[in-house]
Enzyme design. Structure first.
Site, PDB file in Angstrom:
ATOM      1  N   CYS A   1       0.800  -1.215   0.000  1.00  0.00           N
ATOM      2  CA  CYS A   1       0.000   0.000   0.000  1.00  0.00           C
ATOM      3  C   CYS A   1       0.833   1.265   0.000  1.00  0.00           C
ATOM      4  CB  CYS A   1      -0.941   0.009   1.201  1.00  0.00           C
ATOM      5  SG  CYS A   1      -1.942  -1.459   1.245  1.00  0.00           S
TER       6      CYS A   1
ATOM      7  N   CYS B   1       0.313   2.527   6.469  1.00  0.00           N
ATOM      8  CA  CYS B   1       0.756   1.178   6.774  1.00  0.00           C
ATOM      9  C   CYS B   1       0.700   0.364   5.485  1.00  0.00           C
ATOM     10  CB  CYS B   1      -0.158   0.544   7.812  1.00  0.00           C
ATOM     11  SG  CYS B   1      -1.879   0.524   7.290  1.00  0.00           S
TER      12      CYS B   1
END
EC number: 2.3.1.155
Lengths: 460, 765
Positions: free
Chosen positions: A124, A444
């Site tokens: 991500c 994250c």
């Protein structure tokens, strides 16, 4: 929720004596410019509207979306294509035909075929990695002008034949005689046809991210109600930002054979009662993470023009922001998969010589409500800081009134490879609009990794 | 968050209660109700759910003791009587243990049948009440839930377990020679179906939570949590409780049904079992199988089958059946077999402790010399416990084979889903294979597993001592070479110790640690610590030829040869030994150990001990070795071994060897029983002599070593327990009878004779 809202007061200026004595706006540092290091600026950044996967973009290929972001950027900045030294894109689930999607998209978008391009992947935070790779190339004097971006098309993912089937097909390819072929074919079994699907699961632990998020929320005792409230906040703020036209990084995309898409379609403010009706999506039947308080599968692309400051000024640009200190962290992919922001935030602040109070705009990636709230609780816990981060005191909470004010991944959507640029542009645009100086971007990522970066507003 | 706080208060409240209950004087003065006197169980009420916490004082585990039982009954009665309470959650306060089973000390302390029967009866009563509880009770299981603990859990209306590696469910009573005595024989088959229930009860195997969920043994799983605002274990327990409370409420409100949807296969099996003919066939088949496996030496499995079968016929729990179970439970617990198995259990607990205390320095880096079967086996059980391990061999082919063995061992666990492939890879990265001594300067311990040759061992010891740091321990994995002789060339004999592993290392539980006069206490502590880390059951013995295990085995092996020479067929000998309770037949054992190894040992020990170790002619082994009949490893020994072929055929080439060495059998000592006792009494006599000479420190270690290392019949409990239960006098009588026929090899040792002379003398008081 009330508890979270109350926290910022507890945690007001304890770190900065200056802040106590003078107005809160006073910064620890006037600027983060460093002697002998080139300043890197964001000239501008754009993104396609982020759409729920399986909607208008469903017939496209990833490079089509990436191309749309790139042409949008060319159009918005009018940058002469021959000055672009390098193009870097982030992506997570790769289309095997266009594994270097950056190059394919750049060629189609009308960039010079003399401009090299490469693709990076870091779950991500792939777009973050694309940007910081560009920052490195500029700061080290290798390049002056970089295009960084990211793309993800979850509407179509590579579904493979099983390993056994692939092996059979490859062997068949090599077989020379009819006899060999027949003997290979005789080995075929029906179960060879079972396909292999890509999963949003950790390879190391085989745990899906939603499952891990649910456990994380439970570990920090985040209730279902808190999560639904936070998700509602995200959707409401995104809706407000959309209505007020604040999401100016969006460039309309004329989908071939379809209508022009002009805005994100995942923003759906609902009510707590409606949300409470949903069943848990991962830990059934008693978990707390639901479809409504998680980010959804999204298609989208983003792109950003990054330059050395002197180059931008020489070309007559008025940059939007500086890209300053950044930090990558990683931790246990099982139990701390989504705690990247907690670990990265204090480190990047310390590196930059700033405190939490210096930050005017927080832009955190919202993978799940539970993940954001767990990070909040971790940042607010002395116990966690002492036992897991090796710090004497807690990190401290970001004040909620400065936090993801224009919505976040929960509401705007989260095309894995493209979110990083959206976060930075949101921070930069918010600083311009709301009049702050420093923005903090944090995210994250799968693999238990995390990223944080300081964005400094370009003086008007 | 509110929930959190409420629970916090609850636990504080119960803590106070425990504190107070410990003050006896205070109690007498205040004269308060029995509520405050509970030490094992306490409960608090959260909303309308009672949370009952089990916490045996001063113990790492909860066991079903008399006190726990009576307190539990009291608490449940209060809950049933209370108007505020609509449901209950049953949970342990100890992380890692729900209830580990009945208190074995309590069972072993029972002198009479009545006492045991009464225990079982009390347990059954409360469990029956629990099963019929009008208020739903949810068992929240984290950690071991075994024996009576599981019987308690399956009497509840609902079970929630954490999906932790430590969470295991099972009814291991059979391993102690008993049967699930609190209704398990009846409730388990109803819950998980007959085949699964029988499997659980007959093997006593531990079932992990995820498997238990699939079987229907638990209704819900809770994932263990990582760190949050509290240590992971603590928060996981809290979370388990929170989840259990929501389910308890749901059950009370009838929003959740305690009934489980059974799969098609399960329904079909259940249906098939209602047909008397099918059922009888199934039970017949199981019984045959069990009889074959146990040779009728273990009464418990057969009783378990009986009960599970009979329970099918009984419609009503309140019939006579439970009482019968109790009675049989009592009977079983009083059997010799059960006493032997419980003795082994106690011994095992003892041998899982480090009597030397904590070593000064933890061993983190281990180096193993020799990547053979043993070396690689030791490496395998070390790397998966997180020890950084160097595996060194002299040749690349040897090293490759060894590394492959370690990988295969780990990969087999992946296939059985005990490990993930990722865990396998990260474990395997703890292993470094090499041909030189690089990295030995960091080693905390070196274990050599090179060929059994004294001069070779001397050479590697000197080589290694040149490269290792001062604190590093040198351990020798030898089965017979005296450690003091190996240590003779050492610069630092206090750091030299023997660590005798058994093959295959990853399967055999025993580790025999051998200390010399010079071995320092800290060296011993380190060796035991490493062994315990590797998951071994450890006996510590004094140095001497053959130490303990090899020394006991040698005279028995000599007798094996004599018996074969006397014309007993290896197959017949195997069946005689297995029907006595040995897991492996005597002739097969020689093949498994390796004929060359057996020859080595026989020669070495024969030289030292002389006539007492005589009997069979070692020439038999010599001839076998010269013909290449080395046992399983060479494909031929007494039997022929072929890859992938399970059936074992006798090696016909042995006939000529056996014929050439034929001895006339002595008819007065050649009955089947005599043959069995000739083997066993020589073993036992030598074991007792080891205790007499101080090689062994305790009889318990002798029993553990014999059973876990050499396969001495577990139903006899080991040589010392056997003497106690069978009677020293009877053994001495046997020995004397054989002594008359064969001479000195059978002369009973002094200690054994002493025991025979004074019947009150026992190895286990």
């Amino acid at each position: 929720m009330t508890t979270i809202l109350a926290y910022p007061f507890k945690n007001l200026p304890t770190t900065s004596k200056w802040a106590l004595r003078f107005a809160v706006q006073t910064k620890t540092k006037k600027t983060l410019a460093k002697p002998n290091i080139r300043n890197v600026v964001v000239v501008d950044g754009v993104r396609t509207p982020f759409l729920l996967s399986g909607t208008s973009y469903k017939d496209l290929m990833p490079h089509d979306l990436a191309r749309a972001a790139l042409t949008g950027l060319l159009h918005r900045t009018s940058v002469p294509k021959e000055v672009v030294d390098y193009i870097i894109f982030g992506t997570v689930i790769q289309e095997v035909k266009t594994s270097n999607v950056a190059r394919e998209a750049a060629l189609g978008a009308g960039f010079s075929d003399k401009t090299p391009a490469h693709t990076v992947t870091m779950a991500c935070i792939s777009a973050n990695q694309a940007m910081t790779t560009g920052v490195g190339l500029i700061a080290s004097g290798q390049c002056d002008v970089i295009v960084a971006g990211g793309v993800e098309l979850m509407s179509d993912v590579p579904i493979r034949h099983s390993r056994k089937m692939r092996k059979l097909m490859l062997d068949l390819n090599k077989a020379k005689s009819m006899g060999q072929r027949l003997s290979l074919i005789s080995k075929f079994r029906l179960n060879f046809l079972a396909p292999e699907l890509p999963a949003v699961a950790e390879f190391s632990t085989s745990e899906t991210m939603g499952h891990s998020a649910d456990r994380l929320a439970a570990a920090f005792a985040v209730s279902r109600l808190e999560q639904d409230e936070y998700a509602l906040r995200s959707h409401s703020l995104a809706k407000k930002a959309q209505d007020e036209g604040l999401l100016s990084d969006i460039v309309p995309f004329r989908v071939p054979g379809k209508d022009t898409v002009t805005k994100d379609n995942g923003i759906r403010p609902s009510s707590l009662e409606q949300m409470a009706k949903l069943k848990p999506a991962f830990i059934k039947p008693y978990g707390t993470v639901t479809a409504a308080n998680s980010s959804f599968l999204t298609d989208g692309a983003s792109a950003m023009l990054i330059m050395a400051e002197e180059k931008a000024l020489a070309m007559g640009y008025k940059p939007k922001a500086y890209l300053r200190d950044f930090m990558y962290v990683s931790q246990d992919p099982k139990d701390q998969l989504l705690l990247g922001p907690t670990y990265a935030t204090p480190k990047v602040l310390e590196k930059a010589g700033l405190t939490m109070n210096d930050i005017d705009a927080f832009e955190f990636h919202e993978a799940f409500s539970g993940q954001i709230l767990a990070n909040f609780k971790a940042m607010d816990s002395d116990w966690f800081a002492e036992n897991y981060m090796g710090r004497k005191t807690k990190v401290g909470l970001p004040p909620l009134e400065k936090f993801n004010n224009w919505g976040g991944s929960l509401s705007l959507g989260h095309p894995f490879g493209a979110t990083g640029c959206r976060l930075v542009m949101a921070a930069a645009n918010r600083l311009r609009k709301e009049g702050g100086q420093y923005g903090l971007v944090a995210a994250c990522a799968a693999g238990g990794q995390g990223h944080a970066m300081i964005v400094e507003a370009y003086p008007k | 968050m509110v929930a959190c706080r409420a629970i916090g208060i609850l636990s504080r409240f119960s803590a106070i209660r425990i504190l107070r209950s410990r003050g006896y004087i205070c109690r007498n003065f205040t004269g308060s109700s029995a509520l405050l006197t509970r030490t094992h169980i306490n409960y608090g009420v959260k909303g309308d759910v009672a949370v009952v916490r089990i916490n045996s004082p001063n113990s790492k585990v909860n066991t079903l003791s008399k006190e726990l039982h009576s307190e539990f009954t009291e608490v449940m009665n209060e809950i049933w009587a209370s108007d505020q309470i609509r449901s209950a959650v049953l949970i342990s306060s100890k992380p890692g243990c729900f209830i580990a089973g009945a208190d074995i000390n309590m069972l072993s302390a029972c002198k009479t049948l009545q006492e045991v029967t009464q225990l079982s009866q009390e347990a059954q009563k409360i469990l029956e009440k629990l099963e019929k509880s009008p208020k739903p009770v949810v068992a929240a299981i984290n950690g071991s839930c075994l024996g009576g603990g599981l019987e308690l859990a399956i009497s509840c209306q609902y079970r929630i377990a954490t999906k932790d590696r430590k969470t295991v469910l099972g009814v291991p009573e059979v391993l102690l020679g008993a049967l699930p005595g609190a209704g398990g024989t009846q409730r388990l088959p109803k819950m998980v179906g007959v085949p699964a229930a029988l499997d659980m009860m007959l093997t006593g195997r531990n079932i992990r939570a995820d498997r238990a969920k699939k079987m229907g043994l638990v209704d819900q799983l809770v994932e263990p949590l990582g760190p949050g605002l509290k240590p992971p274990e603590e928060r996981t327990m809290e979370y388990l409780e929170e989840v259990a409370i929501t389910f308890a409420k749901g059950l009370a409100d009838k929003k959740i049904s305690p009934k489980r949807d059974k799969g098609l296969v399960e329904k079909l099996t259940a249906y098939a079992m209602t047909i008397p003919f099918v059922r009888q066939q199934v039970y017949k088949k199981v019984e045959e199988e069990v009889r074959k496996k146990t040779k009728g030496l273990y009464p418990a499995p057969l009783k378990i089958i009986d009960f599970s079968h009979i329970s099918f016929l009984s419609i009503d729990h309140s019939s006579l059946l439970p009482f019968w179970t109790m009675y049989k439970f009592g009977e079983l617990v009083m059997t010799k077999e059960s006493k032997a198995l419980m003795g082994l259990y106690h011994g095992q607990v003892l041998c899982k402790k480090n009597k030397f205390g904590a070593p000064q320095k933890d061993v983190k880096h281990l180096a193993i010399l020799g990547a053979g079967l043993m070396g690689a086996g030791i490496a395998q059980v070390s790397v998966d416990k997180g020890l950084k391990t160097i595996l060194k061999d002299a040749t690349l082919t040897g090293l490759d084979r060894g590394q492959q063995q370690v990988f295969k061992g780990l990969n087999d666990k992946v296939k059985k889903k005990a490990l993930t492939s990722f865990e396998r890879d990260s474990i395997f990265s703890n292993l470094t294979g090499q041909l030189d001594y690089q990295g030995f300067e960091k080693a905390d311990m070196v274990i050599e597993a090179v060929f059994e040759d004294l001069s070779l061992k001397h050479r590697v010891l000197k080589e290694v001592e040149a490269v290792i740091p001062d604190h590093c321990i040198f351990a020798s994995n030898t089965s017979a070479l005296p450690i003091s002789e190996i240590a003779a060339v050492s610069k630092r004999p206090e750091k030299v110790i023997g660590m005798h592993y058994f093959s295959p290392v990853d399967k055999m539980q025993l580790l025999e640690i051998i200390t010399t006069e010079k071995t320092s206490r800290d060296t011993s502590a380190s060796a035991v610590a490493v062994g315990l880390k590797q998951g071994k059951v450890i006996i510590v013995v004094k140095d001497g030829p053959g130490f303990y295990t090899t020394r006991c085995l040698a005279p028995m092996m000599s007798e094996v040869i004599r018996i074969l020479q006397e014309g007993v067929d290896p197959k017949k000998l195997d069946s005689l030994t297995t029907s006595f309770g040995f897991p492996v037949g005597a002739a097969t054992l020689v093949d498994e150990v390796g004929v060359d190894v057996a020859k080595h040992v026989a020669e070495d020990l024969g030289k030292v001990f002389g006539e007492r170790f005589g009997g069979g002619n070692p020439e038999l082994l010599t001839q076998m070795v010269s013909k290449g009949f080395l046992g399983r490893k060479s494909g031929k020994g007494f039997y022929i071994y072929q890859e992938g072929v399970k059936r074992k055929d006798l090696n016909s080439d042995m006939d000529s060897i056996l014929a050439s060495l034929k001895l006339p059998p002595k008819s007065e000592v050649s009955s089947d029983e005599d043959i069995q006792f000739r083997l066993v009494t020589r073993f036992v006599n030598e074991a007792v002599m080891c205790l007499q000479e101080g090689i062994l420190a305790t009889p318990a270690e002798g029993d553990i070593g014999a059973v876990f290392g050499l396969g001495f019949p577990p139903c006899l409990g080991g040589p010392f327990r056997f003497v106690d239960l069978y009677g020293a006098q009877k053994i001495v009588d046997r020995l004397k009878k054989y002594e008359a026929a064969y001479g000195k090899q059978f002369t009973p040792c002094q200690l054994l004779a002493d025991h025979a002379n004074s019947p009150n003398k026992k190895f286990y008081q």
